[in-house]
Motif scaffolding. Sequence first.
Motif, PDB file in Angstrom:
ATOM      1  N   ARG A  45       0.815  -1.211   0.000  1.00 54.41           N
ATOM      2  CA  ARG A  45       0.000   0.000   0.000  1.00 54.41           C
ATOM      3  C   ARG A  45       0.853   1.268   0.000  1.00 54.41           C
ATOM      4  N   ALA A  46       0.185   2.398  -0.262  1.00 54.81           N
ATOM      5  CA  ALA A  46       0.803   3.716  -0.170  1.00 54.81           C
ATOM      6  C   ALA A  46      -0.139   4.615   0.612  1.00 54.81           C
ATOM      7  N   SER A  47       0.398   5.681   1.178  1.00 56.84           N
ATOM      8  CA  SER A  47      -0.405   6.573   2.013  1.00 56.84           C
ATOM      9  C   SER A  47      -0.147   8.024   1.646  1.00 56.84           C
ATOM     10  N   ALA A  48      -1.178   8.855   1.861  1.00 54.18           N
ATOM     11  CA  ALA A  48      -1.061  10.292   1.622  1.00 54.18           C
ATOM     12  C   ALA A  48      -0.506  10.963   2.879  1.00 54.18           C
ATOM     13  N   ILE A  49       0.620  11.662   2.724  1.00 54.01           N
ATOM     14  CA  ILE A  49       1.294  12.318   3.839  1.00 54.01           C
ATOM     15  C   ILE A  49       1.231  13.821   3.621  1.00 54.01           C
ATOM     16  N   ILE A  50       0.655  14.562   4.571  1.00 56.21           N
ATOM     17  CA  ILE A  50       0.470  16.001   4.397  1.00 56.21           C
ATOM     18  C   ILE A  50       1.786  16.758   4.579  1.00 56.21           C
ATOM     19  N   ALA A  51       1.772  18.039   4.159  1.00 53.04           N
ATOM     20  CA  ALA A  51       2.988  18.860   4.188  1.00 53.04           C
ATOM     21  C   ALA A  51       3.573  18.971   5.592  1.00 53.04           C
ATOM     22  N   ALA A  52       2.717  19.140   6.599  1.00 49.02           N
ATOM     23  CA  ALA A  52       3.224  19.273   7.970  1.00 49.02           C
ATOM     24  C   ALA A  52       3.972  18.019   8.398  1.00 49.02           C
ATOM     25  N   ALA A  53       3.502  16.852   7.966  1.00 45.74           N
ATOM     26  CA  ALA A  53       4.188  15.600   8.316  1.00 45.74           C
ATOM     27  C   ALA A  53       5.529  15.493   7.607  1.00 45.74           C
ATOM     28  N   THR A  54       5.632  15.999   6.371  1.00 51.98           N
ATOM     29  CA  THR A  54       6.930  15.959   5.689  1.00 51.98           C
ATOM     30  C   THR A  54       7.927  16.862   6.395  1.00 51.98           C
ATOM     31  N   PRO A  86     -22.469   9.695 -17.956  1.00 51.16           N
ATOM     32  CA  PRO A  86     -21.416   9.662 -18.978  1.00 51.16           C
ATOM     33  C   PRO A  86     -20.376  10.770 -18.781  1.00 51.16           C
ATOM     34  N   VAL A  87     -20.792  11.881 -18.157  1.00 50.71           N
ATOM     35  CA  VAL A  87     -19.885  13.000 -17.895  1.00 50.71           C
ATOM     36  C   VAL A  87     -19.959  13.338 -16.412  1.00 50.71           C
ATOM     37  N   ARG A  88     -18.793  13.552 -15.811  1.00 49.23           N
ATOM     38  CA  ARG A  88     -18.752  13.906 -14.398  1.00 49.23           C
ATOM     39  C   ARG A  88     -18.270  15.346 -14.266  1.00 49.23           C
ATOM     40  N   PRO A  89     -19.187  16.268 -14.012  1.00 50.30           N
ATOM     41  CA  PRO A  89     -18.775  17.664 -13.911  1.00 50.30           C
ATOM     42  C   PRO A  89     -17.875  17.904 -12.702  1.00 50.30           C
ATOM     43  N   VAL A  90     -16.849  18.723 -12.895  1.00 46.22           N
ATOM     44  CA  VAL A  90     -15.928  19.078 -11.816  1.00 46.22           C
ATOM     45  C   VAL A  90     -16.498  20.272 -11.064  1.00 46.22           C
ATOM     46  N   PHE A  91     -16.730  20.107  -9.775  1.00 48.46           N
ATOM     47  CA  PHE A  91     -17.304  21.174  -8.974  1.00 48.46           C
ATOM     48  C   PHE A  91     -16.254  21.941  -8.182  1.00 48.46           C
ATOM     49  N   LEU A  92     -15.106  21.330  -7.948  1.00 46.56           N
ATOM     50  CA  LEU A  92     -14.117  21.959  -7.077  1.00 46.56           C
ATOM     51  C   LEU A  92     -12.724  21.470  -7.447  1.00 46.56           C
ATOM     52  N   THR A  93     -11.776  22.393  -7.545  1.00 49.37           N
ATOM     53  CA  THR A  93     -10.374  22.040  -7.781  1.00 49.37           C
ATOM     54  C   THR A  93      -9.491  22.795  -6.797  1.00 49.37           C
ATOM     55  N   PHE A  94      -8.427  22.148  -6.377  1.00 49.22           N
ATOM     56  CA  PHE A  94      -7.437  22.773  -5.500  1.00 49.22           C
ATOM     57  C   PHE A  94      -6.064  22.649  -6.144  1.00 49.22           C
ATOM     58  N   ASP A  95      -5.314  23.744  -6.184  1.00 49.38           N
ATOM     59  CA  ASP A  95      -3.907  23.644  -6.534  1.00 49.38           C
ATOM     60  C   ASP A  95      -3.168  23.040  -5.353  1.00 49.38           C
ATOM     61  N   GLY A  96      -2.101  22.310  -5.640  1.00 51.41           N
ATOM     62  CA  GLY A  96      -1.480  21.489  -4.609  1.00 51.41           C
ATOM     63  C   GLY A  96      -0.439  22.146  -3.728  1.00 51.41           C
ATOM     64  N   ALA A  97       0.004  23.371  -4.011  1.00 47.46           N
ATOM     65  CA  ALA A  97       1.116  23.962  -3.262  1.00 47.46           C
ATOM     66  C   ALA A  97       0.612  24.793  -2.083  1.00 47.46           C
ATOM     67  N   VAL A  98       1.218  24.619  -0.908  1.00 49.89           N
ATOM     68  CA  VAL A  98       0.907  25.451   0.248  1.00 49.89           C
ATOM     69  C   VAL A  98       1.986  26.497   0.479  1.00 49.89           C
ATOM     70  N   GLU A  99       3.160  26.272  -0.078  1.00 51.22           N
ATOM     71  CA  GLU A  99       4.247  27.247  -0.069  1.00 51.22           C
ATOM     72  C   GLU A  99       5.200  26.868  -1.191  1.00 51.22           C
ATOM     73  N   GLU A 100       6.110  27.736  -1.511  1.00 49.89           N
ATOM     74  CA  GLU A 100       7.006  27.521  -2.642  1.00 49.89           C
ATOM     75  C   GLU A 100       7.735  26.187  -2.522  1.00 49.89           C
ATOM     76  N   GLY A 101       7.544  25.336  -3.536  1.00 58.14           N
ATOM     77  CA  GLY A 101       8.258  24.063  -3.584  1.00 58.14           C
ATOM     78  C   GLY A 101       7.729  22.992  -2.659  1.00 58.14           C
ATOM     79  N   ARG A 102       6.577  23.230  -2.006  1.00 60.35           N
ATOM     80  CA  ARG A 102       6.039  22.226  -1.083  1.00 60.35           C
ATOM     81  C   ARG A 102       4.558  21.987  -1.378  1.00 60.35           C
ATOM     82  N   PRO A 103       4.236  20.847  -2.006  1.00 59.84           N
ATOM     83  CA  PRO A 103       2.830  20.512  -2.230  1.00 59.84           C
ATOM     84  C   PRO A 103       2.133  20.201  -0.915  1.00 59.84           C
ATOM     85  N   PHE A 104       0.797  20.239  -0.934  1.00 58.79           N
ATOM     86  CA  PHE A 104       0.075  20.020   0.323  1.00 58.79           C
ATOM     87  C   PHE A 104       0.160  18.576   0.783  1.00 58.79           C
ATOM     88  N   ALA A 105       0.503  17.644  -0.128  1.00 60.73           N
ATOM     89  CA  ALA A 105       0.612  16.239   0.272  1.00 60.73           C
ATOM     90  C   ALA A 105       1.468  15.475  -0.723  1.00 60.73           C
TER      91      ALA A 105
END
Length: 404
Positions: A45-54, A86-105
Amino acid sequence: MLDLLIVGGGYVGLSAAVAVKQAAPHLSVEVIEAAPEGAWQKDPRASAIIAAATKMMEVFGIWGRIAPEAQPITRMIVTDSKTSDPVRPVFLTFDGAVEEGRPFAHMIPNVAMVGALREACEKAGIAIRHGVRAVGFKNTGPSAELSLSDGSVVSARLVVACDGVRSKLRDMAGIKTVTWDYGQSGIVTTVEHERPHDGAAEEHFLPSGPFAILPLKGNRSSLVWTERTADADRLVAADDLVFEEELERRFGHKLGQIRASGDRRAFPLGLTLAREFVAPRIALAGDAAHGIHPISGQGLNLGFKDVAALAETIVDADRLGLDIGDLNVLERYQTWRRFDTFRMGVTTDVLNRMFSNDFTPLRVIRDVGLGLVDRLPGLKSYFIREAAGTANGGAPKLLAGQAI
């Protein structure tokens, strides 16, 4: 007599051992783990690790070893639809960066994370005993006595239970829980696909529950697929043709041809919250303290937050010459973590109940709500920082990348 005995050799238990030992090398720390030696190397398995944990892993000095195996999550996409749409509309998107060079997870293979933490334990002189489990707990006043399955008895000033949501040690210490079953199971597996994911994670809210696609290194993704328990059991037991046909209906064709690879397992989903996080000579951390729905991807990361708060509590008390297992000392940890955990448990419970259905009026309301959030950059920024663990100014030092 040990200063600190940790029961459970997963992410949370190993992190707690490293956090305390690095900040207070004179304390004696030991970990016991029920699984045999080497079992962790077989975890697919793999797990999602948030920025604070990194940031905490950087303080431990192990992020450089983990990073080459980690896949940054660069974007999060949220949809709400029926399986047959047949089509799944996108209701919400988030960019992944919380600070320069650090994605949120990041998505990290479990073997990479556990291997790095075990190396840190070895470097710090922390013993890990395998193949033994706790079968008895007794508070003697100045210490706790733990009876083990191999017939030995270990004493420690403080015992930390990191032995999972069905914690036997928690029960032996007499700590009660609030718990209920959602009637759902989460299917976990890995998918190979023809086209690259570009680091995008997706969460599709479907009537039976959320279907999360989480990017891995290469043209691969990890799935957390929620279904009603009977359906999940049927899917896991089905042959590959049936399983992949059902998978394709939910995954879609945006990444080209797909193929399920590796093991597939189903885990029952529920909510479990310990009524107390501490008692004399014992503290709970990770899933032993709280088990929540994976709809937010925060279960493991709540455990890392526990580690940072508990380690800081222990080390600060030790520096003041206080007894690290005294209930008055441990109350600081409980106060620090219980409200945040309760809030996250309630949030995931409400989200699961709100989105795991096909009631049309409710669906309209939730889709309007998602659309409004998508149009409010300030609110989106807050949500992404909250998810990354960087929104709280009162967070423990380790989560801010600072040594204790």
